[in-house]
Enzyme design. Sequence first.
Site, short mmCIF file in Angstrom:
data_model
loop_
_atom_site.label_atom_id
_atom_site.label_comp_id
_atom_site.label_asym_id
_atom_site.label_seq_id
_atom_site.Cartn_x
_atom_site.Cartn_y
_atom_site.Cartn_z
N ASP A 44 112.26 -45.83 110.10
CA ASP A 44 113.68 -45.75 110.05
C ASP A 44 114.26 -46.80 109.61
O ASP A 44 114.63 -47.63 110.86
CB ASP A 44 114.38 -44.82 110.94
CG ASP A 44 114.20 -43.29 110.95
OD1 ASP A 44 113.25 -42.88 110.05
OD2 ASP A 44 114.69 -42.76 111.86
N HIS A 89 115.16 -34.83 119.61
CA HIS A 89 113.80 -34.68 118.92
C HIS A 89 112.59 -34.31 119.79
O HIS A 89 111.56 -34.58 119.60
CB HIS A 89 113.35 -36.09 118.17
CG HIS A 89 114.29 -36.31 117.05
ND1 HIS A 89 114.76 -35.71 116.15
CD2 HIS A 89 114.98 -37.85 116.97
CE1 HIS A 89 115.65 -36.28 115.29
NE2 HIS A 89 115.84 -37.43 116.00
N VAL A 94 113.50 -41.35 118.46
CA VAL A 94 114.29 -41.17 119.47
C VAL A 94 115.08 -42.57 119.84
O VAL A 94 114.55 -43.29 120.12
CB VAL A 94 113.74 -40.37 120.79
CG1 VAL A 94 114.51 -40.19 121.76
CG2 VAL A 94 112.80 -39.25 120.48
FE LIG Z 1 113.76 -40.91 112.63
#
Ligand SMILES: [Fe+2]
Length: 470
Positions: free
Chosen positions: A199, A331, A359
């Site tokens: 990410d 998640h 997370v």
């Molecule tokens: Fe992610």
Amino acid sequence: MGFYFCKYFLIAILWVLALENGGFFLLSNGGITSTFVRNEEKSIDMPFDSDVFKVPPGYNAPQQVHITQGDHEGKAMIVSWVTVDEPGSSTVVYWPQDGTKKDQTTGQISTYKYYNYTSGYIHHCTLNNLEYNTKYYYEVGIGHTIRTFWFVTPPEVGPDVPYTFGIIGDLGQTYDSNITLTHYEMNPVKGESVLYVGDLSYADHYPLHDNRRWDSWGRFVERSVAYQPWIWTAGNHELDYSPLIGENKPFKPFLHRYHVPFQASGSTEPLWYSIKRASAYIIVLSSYSAYSTYTPQYMWLMEELPKVNRSETPWLIVLMHSPWYNSNTYHYMEGETMRVMFESWFVQYKVDVVFAGHVHAYERSERISNIAYNIVNGECTPVHDQNAPVYITIGDGGNIEGLATDMMDPQPKYSAFREASFGHATMAIKNRTHAYYSWHRNADGYAVKSDSMVFYNRYWYPKNDSAIQT
Ligand SMILES: [Fe+2]
């Protein structure tokens, strides 16, 4: 009479409970849930005109410069950058600090379109046959505007080579992201390369996945990643899968912008691969690619794990995006199917530590496994297992989605420490037996360690390294 009997009976039961649990307050059997109170204001992206996103001056000046390891052993570096006015040169000129002779090599240029966005000219150039443990200067943008950077190659691969990694995940490009990166840079424990657990830019947070946010992220992190390699893992925000606007090819922007040396480890896809670096063997997995039996990732990992020679690289580290063990409600259990597929291998091959993101909080597990469960035997609770890795969730880089503050209560036994704060970590490998790990929250000073652990290597010194001796 009945009242008094009930009262004393209740007290007796409570005492039994207390004795079994070590105290009334330990009705939860887990580790530490930090009581640190942090600012819970929403994280917002820095505006395009922020100084951290500044476009370097000069016609067609290279921007978004970043490096990553370019081979399996650490003797090559992939240098990548973007030019926006014209393709320009894809040549890198480089030389060792103490040398006089300059070498040069030329890479490749590509572009991509994403709905109404057209990328700049993306350059990737691999510098091969570098000397170990050497500072190199390199120039990009030959012909018009030249920019100069430097990096230090890792020491030769070997079992007792000290080496320090930084660990960052889910960084994004908010004001908090900038604080995280600054804390990593200012940490007196100096990371020599970053294990990045996925990410990156969060460009997909914007309508049409505004890919200008991929560019601004590249300019934001250049101040670190142009000088030390970041080892890339793909996260869900790299998917950029949006069929409604005709974007059906997963990972398109990420794969154009971030090249990794996947072929050097026999992988057929850049989303899973391995490298050796100093005394560590690092395996990168893809949570968002197929991993069931017979798939390419499964077959690669099955053949990869037996190849790890712990006499050469004692430390076996795995990176993935979606965590297998996470006691945050955010998640929760999204990594479960991959855990079912691969956990027994991680125990069999004595993986030292698994780093994941996803997370937006921090959590460190005990050494646990859950491989006895077979659907019908009821053994579905993780148990302490000294052959198992420690699982660290470090998706706390500070992105636009904010912190994940809602945790499972009570804290599960497998959870050693957890806290919803932004931060980063470092892991300093000392030799084949010991490594010192610490997590640093952004709210503290640069030198403050908010969680730490001395790792004992699972192959060479597999003693219990938990704070709780079981
Ligand atoms: Fe992610």
